[in-house]
Design a protein around this motif. Structure first.
Motif, PDB file in Angstrom:
ATOM      1  N   ALA A 144       0.989  -1.282   0.137  1.00 26.91           N
ATOM      2  CA  ALA A 144       0.101   0.066   0.063  1.00 26.91           C
ATOM      3  C   ALA A 144       1.011   1.356   0.102  1.00 26.91           C
ATOM      4  CB  ALA A 144      -1.032  -0.208   1.254  1.00 26.91           C
ATOM      5  N   ARG A 145       0.630   2.200  -0.938  1.00 26.31           N
ATOM      6  CA  ARG A 145       1.400   3.590  -0.934  1.00 26.31           C
ATOM      7  C   ARG A 145       0.587   4.446  -0.016  1.00 26.31           C
ATOM      8  NH1 ARG A 145       2.225   4.258  -7.387  1.00 26.31           N
ATOM      9  NH2 ARG A 145       3.412   2.314  -7.543  1.00 26.31           N
ATOM     10  N   THR A 146       1.384   5.311   0.607  1.00 27.80           N
ATOM     11  CA  THR A 146       0.840   6.194   1.385  1.00 27.80           C
ATOM     12  C   THR A 146       1.046   7.497   0.479  1.00 27.80           C
ATOM     13  OG1 THR A 146       3.053   6.792   2.139  1.00 27.80           O
ATOM     14  CG2 THR A 146       1.733   5.033   3.527  1.00 27.80           C
ATOM     15  N   THR A 147      -0.233   8.110   0.449  1.00 28.90           N
ATOM     16  CA  THR A 147      -0.359   9.303  -0.359  1.00 28.90           C
ATOM     17  C   THR A 147      -0.570  10.439   0.840  1.00 28.90           C
ATOM     18  OG1 THR A 147      -1.538   8.173  -1.746  1.00 28.90           O
ATOM     19  CG2 THR A 147      -1.945  10.403  -1.837  1.00 28.90           C
ATOM     20  N   THR A 148       0.239  11.582   0.413  1.00 32.01           N
ATOM     21  CA  THR A 148       0.046  12.513   1.303  1.00 32.01           C
ATOM     22  C   THR A 148      -0.749  13.870   0.819  1.00 32.01           C
ATOM     23  OG1 THR A 148       2.465  12.105   2.046  1.00 32.01           O
ATOM     24  CG2 THR A 148       1.673  14.207   2.637  1.00 32.01           C
TER      25      THR A 148
END
Length: 155
Positions: A144-148
């Motif tokens: 899972a990518r973390t989106t800022t």
């Protein structure tokens, strides 16, 4: 040998004084709180305390007073008190040792069971990994990518 009434009274007084000392706990070295020591302390022949002898009533009185003290929880002879205390302590220690041994046995059994379970779980994990590597087409999902997200100020 016959003794006079005055000598007998004097002997009884010495016996009573020695009796009081012994029952207060003033035990002479090498003595006990018993008739033998009472006779020695009063300087009277020990056989005079038995049967129909002249001081048999004083032996009965001594035994009665000694029993009364013991029933009240007092032991005039320090050695007897120490023996009673040590016997109670030994009994307590034996019970404690027994409880400790049963706890150790229970923990050893628990350890054996835990190790057996861990070995079985490890074996199952190894088997599952082997099955997953070769024959089953398992697709791994991307991490899972973390989106800022930046929130700007509203003006």
């Amino acid at each position: 040998m016959r003794i006079s009434a005055a000598q007998r009274t004097e002997n009884e007084n010495r016996i009573r004084a020695a009796m009081d000392r012994l029952l207060r706990g003033e035990i002479p070295p090498g003595g006990k709180c018993d008739i033998k020591t009472l006779a020695r302390e009063a300087v009277v022949d020990r056989t005079a305390f038995y049967g129909t002898r002249p001081y048999a009533h004083l032996r009965v009185e001594f035994d009665r007073r000694l029993q009364a003290l013991q029933q009240a929880g007092e032991i005039p002879d320090p050695r007897e008190a120490q023996i009673a205390r040590l016997k109670a302590e030994v009994t307590t220690m034996k019970e404690r040792l027994s409880r400790s041994e049963s706890t150790i046995d229970a923990l050893a059994e628990f350890r054996t069971q835990a190790l057996a379970r861990l070995a079985a779980q490890h074996e199952e994990i190894v088997q599952l990994r082997a099955a997953a590597d070769g024959t089953n087409p398992i697709t791994r999902l991307p991490s899972a990518r973390t989106t800022t997200i930046t929130i700007g100020s509203c003006s």
